[in-house]
Design a protein around this motif. Sequence first.
Motif, PDB file in Angstrom:
ATOM      1  N   ASP A   1      23.052  22.917 -15.246  1.00  0.00           N
ATOM      2  CA  ASP A   1      21.672  23.178 -15.641  1.00  0.00           C
ATOM      3  C   ASP A   1      21.395  24.623 -16.010  1.00  0.00           C
ATOM      4  OD1 ASP A   1      20.216  23.303 -12.275  1.00  0.00           O
ATOM      5  OD2 ASP A   1      22.019  24.169 -13.148  1.00  0.00           O
ATOM      6  N   LYS A   2      22.390  25.498 -15.986  1.00  0.00           N
ATOM      7  CA  LYS A   2      22.108  26.880 -16.321  1.00  0.00           C
ATOM      8  C   LYS A   2      22.114  27.029 -17.825  1.00  0.00           C
ATOM      9  CE  LYS A   2      23.699  31.554 -15.428  1.00  0.00           C
ATOM     10  NZ  LYS A   2      22.409  32.141 -15.777  1.00  0.00           N
ATOM     11  N   ILE A   3      21.034  27.532 -18.374  1.00  0.00           N
ATOM     12  CA  ILE A   3      20.953  27.602 -19.829  1.00  0.00           C
ATOM     13  C   ILE A   3      21.385  28.965 -20.328  1.00  0.00           C
ATOM     14  CG2 ILE A   3      19.065  25.963 -19.801  1.00  0.00           C
ATOM     15  CD1 ILE A   3      17.223  28.223 -20.633  1.00  0.00           C
TER      16      ILE A   3
ATOM     17  N   PRO B   1      20.845  30.239 -24.117  1.00  0.00           N
ATOM     18  CA  PRO B   1      20.515  29.900 -25.507  1.00  0.00           C
ATOM     19  C   PRO B   1      21.335  30.658 -26.538  1.00  0.00           C
ATOM     20  CG  PRO B   1      18.533  30.306 -24.256  1.00  0.00           C
ATOM     21  CD  PRO B   1      19.654  30.713 -23.384  1.00  0.00           C
TER      22      PRO B   1
ATOM     23  N   ALA C   1      24.234  28.568 -27.843  1.00  0.00           N
ATOM     24  CA  ALA C   1      23.904  27.163 -28.058  1.00  0.00           C
ATOM     25  C   ALA C   1      24.682  26.577 -29.229  1.00  0.00           C
ATOM     26  CB  ALA C   1      22.402  27.028 -28.316  1.00  0.00           C
TER      27      ALA C   1
ATOM     28  N   ILE D   1      22.337  22.171 -26.964  1.00  0.00           N
ATOM     29  CA  ILE D   1      21.243  22.912 -27.603  1.00  0.00           C
ATOM     30  C   ILE D   1      20.744  24.060 -26.745  1.00  0.00           C
ATOM     31  CG2 ILE D   1      19.569  21.244 -26.723  1.00  0.00           C
ATOM     32  CD1 ILE D   1      19.196  23.221 -29.969  1.00  0.00           C
ATOM     33  N   LEU D   2      20.978  23.987 -25.438  1.00  0.00           N
ATOM     34  CA  LEU D   2      20.506  25.065 -24.583  1.00  0.00           C
ATOM     35  C   LEU D   2      21.656  25.944 -24.086  1.00  0.00           C
ATOM     36  CD1 LEU D   2      17.798  23.216 -22.468  1.00  0.00           C
ATOM     37  CD2 LEU D   2      17.474  24.826 -24.315  1.00  0.00           C
TER      38      LEU D   2
ATOM     39  N   ARG E   1      24.377  24.970 -22.559  1.00  0.00           N
ATOM     40  CA  ARG E   1      25.054  24.496 -21.347  1.00  0.00           C
ATOM     41  C   ARG E   1      26.405  23.919 -21.730  1.00  0.00           C
ATOM     42  NH1 ARG E   1      19.678  21.329 -19.429  1.00  0.00           N
ATOM     43  NH2 ARG E   1      20.164  20.248 -21.374  1.00  0.00           N
TER      44      ARG E   1
ATOM     45  N   ARG F   1      28.705  19.003 -18.173  1.00  0.00           N
ATOM     46  CA  ARG F   1      27.662  17.982 -18.160  1.00  0.00           C
ATOM     47  C   ARG F   1      28.267  16.592 -18.252  1.00  0.00           C
ATOM     48  NH1 ARG F   1      22.419  19.271 -18.651  1.00  0.00           N
ATOM     49  NH2 ARG F   1      21.877  17.442 -19.900  1.00  0.00           N
TER      50      ARG F   1
ATOM     51  N   THR G   1      13.068  34.100 -27.575  1.00  0.00           N
ATOM     52  CA  THR G   1      14.455  33.658 -27.676  1.00  0.00           C
ATOM     53  C   THR G   1      14.539  32.141 -27.658  1.00  0.00           C
ATOM     54  OG1 THR G   1      14.816  35.486 -26.173  1.00  0.00           O
ATOM     55  CG2 THR G   1      16.745  34.178 -26.798  1.00  0.00           C
ATOM     56  N   LEU G   2      13.867  31.552 -26.691  1.00  0.00           N
ATOM     57  CA  LEU G   2      13.964  30.094 -26.546  1.00  0.00           C
ATOM     58  C   LEU G   2      13.470  29.393 -27.798  1.00  0.00           C
ATOM     59  CD1 LEU G   2      12.768  29.496 -22.869  1.00  0.00           C
ATOM     60  CD2 LEU G   2      15.087  29.644 -23.747  1.00  0.00           C
TER      61      LEU G   2
ATOM     62  N   GLU H   1      15.864  29.742 -30.792  1.00  0.00           N
ATOM     63  CA  GLU H   1      17.112  28.994 -30.636  1.00  0.00           C
ATOM     64  C   GLU H   1      16.890  27.502 -30.743  1.00  0.00           C
ATOM     65  OE1 GLU H   1      20.030  31.874 -30.400  1.00  0.00           O
ATOM     66  OE2 GLU H   1      20.214  29.689 -30.405  1.00  0.00           O
ATOM     67  N   ILE H   2      15.855  27.034 -30.053  1.00  0.00           N
ATOM     68  CA  ILE H   2      15.687  25.585 -29.979  1.00  0.00           C
ATOM     69  C   ILE H   2      15.097  25.017 -31.258  1.00  0.00           C
ATOM     70  CG2 ILE H   2      14.456  23.766 -28.757  1.00  0.00           C
ATOM     71  CD1 ILE H   2      14.685  25.495 -26.263  1.00  0.00           C
TER      72      ILE H   2
ATOM     73  N   ALA I   1      13.776  19.672 -25.160  1.00  0.00           N
ATOM     74  CA  ALA I   1      14.751  20.745 -24.928  1.00  0.00           C
ATOM     75  C   ALA I   1      14.024  22.010 -24.477  1.00  0.00           C
ATOM     76  CB  ALA I   1      15.551  20.999 -26.195  1.00  0.00           C
TER      77      ALA I   1
ATOM     78  N   ALA J   1      14.452  24.017 -20.995  1.00  0.00           N
ATOM     79  CA  ALA J   1      14.767  25.439 -20.958  1.00  0.00           C
ATOM     80  C   ALA J   1      13.800  26.187 -20.047  1.00  0.00           C
ATOM     81  CB  ALA J   1      14.731  26.022 -22.362  1.00  0.00           C
TER      82      ALA J   1
ATOM     83  N   ALA K   1      14.651  25.553 -16.571  1.00  0.00           N
ATOM     84  CA  ALA K   1      15.824  26.308 -16.150  1.00  0.00           C
ATOM     85  C   ALA K   1      15.474  27.764 -15.906  1.00  0.00           C
ATOM     86  CB  ALA K   1      16.917  26.183 -17.203  1.00  0.00           C
ATOM     87  N   ARG K   2      14.616  28.322 -16.741  1.00  0.00           N
ATOM     88  CA  ARG K   2      14.233  29.730 -16.572  1.00  0.00           C
ATOM     89  C   ARG K   2      13.479  29.933 -15.273  1.00  0.00           C
ATOM     90  NH1 ARG K   2      17.645  31.988 -19.220  1.00  0.00           N
ATOM     91  NH2 ARG K   2      17.383  32.632 -21.393  1.00  0.00           N
TER      92      ARG K   2
ATOM     93  N   GLU L   1      16.006  29.816 -12.553  1.00  0.00           N
ATOM     94  CA  GLU L   1      16.912  30.966 -12.554  1.00  0.00           C
ATOM     95  C   GLU L   1      16.185  32.256 -12.194  1.00  0.00           C
ATOM     96  OE1 GLU L   1      18.635  31.120 -16.394  1.00  0.00           O
ATOM     97  OE2 GLU L   1      18.800  33.293 -16.300  1.00  0.00           O
TER      98      GLU L   1
END
Lengths: 298, 311, 610
Positions: free
Chosen positions: A62-64, A66, A69, A83-84, A86, A91, C376-377, C380-381, C449, C453, C456-457, C460
């Motif tokens: 689960d650690k992203i 980006p 990616a 996409i993230l 990972r 996975r 950033t997210l 990217e996404i 997605a 993210a 996850a942030r 983290e």
Amino acid sequence: MSTAVSAAAPAVAQAQPRYAGILAGAWRRFRRNKLALFGLGYVVFISFVAVAAPYLTPYTYDKINPSIALQGPSWSHPMGTDILGRDMLTRIMYAARPMLIVGFATQLAGLVIGTTLGVLGGYLGGAVDWAVSRLVELFSALPWYLIVLYMVMVLSPSLKNLILALTITSWVNSCRVVRGLSFSIRKLDYVEAARALGIPGWRIVIYHVLPQAIPLLLWTFAAGIPTAVFAEAGLSFLGMGVRPPQPSWGQMLADAGNYWMYWPHMFVFPSAMITLSVLAFQGLADGLREAMDVNVNI
Amino acid sequence: MLAYILRRFLGIALTLLLLSIFTFVLSRTVPGGPWLQGVEIPQSPQQVAAFKAKYGLDKPLWQQYLVWLRNALTLDLGVPFSMPEITVSRLIGRLLPYSALVGGLAATLAIALGVALGIASAARANTWLDNVITLYAVFIGTIPSFVMGFVLAYFLAAKLGWFPTGGWGGPRHLVLPVIAYGLPVSGGVARWTRQCMLEAMGSDYVRTAYAKGVRELGVMTRHVLRNALIPMITNFLPLFPGMMTGSIFIESVFGLPGLGKYFVMSSTNRDYPMVLGITMFWALLIACTYLVTDILYGIIDPRVRIAEKAA
Amino acid sequence: MARKKVARRRFLQLTGMAAAGAVIGGCAQAATPQVVKETVEVVVTKEVEKVVTKEVEKVVEVTPAPPTGPTNALGVTLPADALPLEKQYVLEPIGEVGGGYGHIMESLYNRAFEHFGGTEPLTSLDINLQVYPVACESWQVSEDGLYWDFKLRKELVFSDGKPITAHDWVFTLRRAMSSGYDFGWFYFDIKNAVKVYNGELPPEELGIEAVDDYTLRIYTEKPTPYLPALGVWFAVAPKHAYEQYGENWALDPQKYISSGPFILTKFERGVGHKWELNPNYKGIRRPYIVEIREENLPKGLPAYIAGDIQRISIDANSPAGERALVNANPILRTESHPQPPTNTDYIGFNTLPGKFPPLDNPDVRLALCKAIDKETLVSEIFQGFAEPAWGILPKGFPNYIGEQLKELDPNVYDPEAARQLLAKAGYPDGKGFPVFEMWIRQPDASRMALCEAIQARWKENLGITVELRPSDFQSFTDTAFKQKNAPIYFVNYSLDYYDPATFLNIFRTGGRHPHEDPEWTAFYDEANAIMDPEKRFALLQEAEKRLVLSVAYYFVESPFGIMLWPCNLKGETVQPNKDGYQFYGGGGVGCFHAYEGMYWADPACRAGLR
């Protein structure tokens, strides 16, 4: 339908005087079936991976990240990244857990319920059978997508609820199989003889009916796991699979829908895992059935 | 036989009744309601009350059910909330032929192809042919739908122009959807056929037939197939109602009219008459299919007929 | 045949770019002078009694009248390069809702048709996103700003010949507001609208009246500078249709009474609809096209390339291969038209006191906001198909102040500061922080997605666990907005007209959000009622800043897409606007049109597409 298993034992013993008993013969037959061997090996392997996943990979699922990616396979990420960012291989490994849990639990629950009801109906007949048949009909007619839809609306998506949802339909299969079998076994001479001798019904069921049903049930169990996998994948497409960020192959496949052309690794690996699993479980199931059923002519 | 069918119809009626109660209650216990369909800003409680009063949704649940039941017995399944100009029955009647055509052709394709492959792989069990067919069967069933849909649409339709990418029209419009719908199912059909055939091939009478000198084709078709038919029919006949009621994915991607999307959509829209109506319709189809299956049992397998008579 | 095609394709590829450029430049084809060679016999009679015939080549320069295309049933003459009339149709997919009502004033969210072909709105948006009068000629606001007079066009009639008067407009709004119109809240600025909607007052008390047959007066609760913009969704419905035919006249071609340039000629629910020109239409929207067809249509780029659909939208949720295909194909590239962002996704927190304890603490919310690196997210996404959002207004919207809002504390990514804030609130390293569910309204792949993210942030950077709850539309609306039982939610809002009020209005207390801020609402209401545009905009900027600083909402991104339509679609309304955007449909994005100002020309520019 197959004749009594015990009658075949002498034939086997004749061919191979060193091995005695049906089980040894079954294993020998099983061994000959390459696909079944692959299936068995795969199940053992994937179970090991599922349990040992945290130790087999330096990444978490689960650690992203980006910035890395959608990278293709590389040395640091043998199956690429999603996409993230990972790690896909991690996975995929962690996704073996829900597959096995959902598959096994669903089938087990379905088997227990289905066998109980099936034996009751098939063996006892009459009003009990009528009730069981109606129940089977009711649950077959139930639009399970509806039930699952509503469950998801009301309950949070979780493994428990997913298993519950899938069990509702899977027990019907085992029930139908066992009921048909019980029905035909009831009519067999030696069973009638046992009844005439006054042997109580439950003894007959446990010692005569169920052993006959075991090969079929094993097949249903093993063959039903791919169904559970497909169902979970299908539910993932509808957004009702396992709870993110917990990965599952079905969910990963659904997520790959937008990226597969440009980044095929996103869909190739989960798809391959699902294909392999289906192949393995079906091969295992067929192998078990053929091995246990002396009369199958291979 | 007639008495049996009548008894079964009674059973079906009971099943449908129970199912209707179950679906009715289930659809009402879920949060939300038809007034909330698509709105960005939820209405005030007064407006919700007015909506409910207008459609009789404020009456007690059992009363609403009885009203529905009384109408349903005259085949009046009500009017969908979101489609005020048509009744549920007429909508199903209008769209069913489209779904049925595509689904029926797809099921036929799946069964024809699957049975042929299954028989071939059973006759040559554990040879390279068997393995190839097994691989095909598993692969075709696990290939993701978006891959198959795109590949068919892009290469056969957009690039080569052999077929249109979608829409409803002549036979050419049906080819791609039928392939996309039926091919994945053929894999499972092939596997199950193989299984049933192998099962039947192990019987004494087959050995006897070979011993008598009957050639393989004769054994396969006259003896093995006949006996394998029962479990095969059990699994294959329900494919027809299942596929003829339409697939939401196929209809969406290929732009075909059909019932498929209404199954899921009526639930998410909380369109109660539509949910109930379409569920009842589907259940009726499935139940009738099982009845047909059982009748076919009796025709094919004399033992069942005798057993039923004795029971 | 194949060889011919290849040769032609190669040739056209060489000239393709030039041709495409010329075509897209949209320059009108000037009439070319024609050169006619004529042979004339001249008889010259000389005195020498000789008859000599001389042949003379006479060069005649004739400039004929400019060639025109065909004329349609509405009397509109198409330009010369237009295809024949039977090719001038628009093909649209049947609405995804799968159901719907016939007239926009019966239901907006459950509508059957995605255009205003059969209904005439009060105003509309031109391609420069300015409001212009359609059913009216002009409007005027009173001195105190409390009512507006709309001068209606006198020549407008319904398709059965009856004139459209102010009384029809009054009837339409009264009827909508008193029969549970799902878009009713849109008109809540009108006097007594809320009370009429809730049944507390009879519809006659609604602040709309017909001063005379062609003057419509609308009263507002307080000065509403953007009232004409609301008119883009306000379409007139014929009173006599309801009286004569009852409720479902708008779904029946036999009963349909149109106020727009088209009339419904075929309606088969689930199968197809058709609209043809209404020759009785006297309004100013005069489409070139003659027919609108709504059918079940295939999806995806292959269908567009094959010519089975007339337009396609590419965004973050389109298969990546489609984007690559578009970029690789020069014809598709020229057919791509980026669209401005029209909606914003944001996260909301349930700050109702006592409901979800640590969330009513602004420090906790600020910590949650500062732990997300949205730029950033998002990049990217969404892979370029979204702008990060610093406030509620999407980029390019009037009064957008993203650059200023970017500097505000909740928009600045600082995980360390976030951790400190959380520790200060009593949850060092996230210990003891309850596990909340973030409800997501019907997410597509990219939004899902994004939420993963964000989850996850938070894990983290702050050490807290948030479970995701993707939910269908109704369950979400009921739980998060009606019951107000969702602790955190991720939702979207789209514009309805081009004024900041369309977005800011929904944040007033008493709206859908589980956050009560009477101070902000009071400030905003006052600012919103100022008739002077400059002052109003300045104060609205302040209101948006305060909205961000309240940290009850965290604005994440504004997605946009690229729309493709064939290069042989020409006309005034598909020209680039002042910002370079091109729109499809007959006018500016954000409301419905009747496909006016667009027509199909020769498809030569598409050759070689397959």
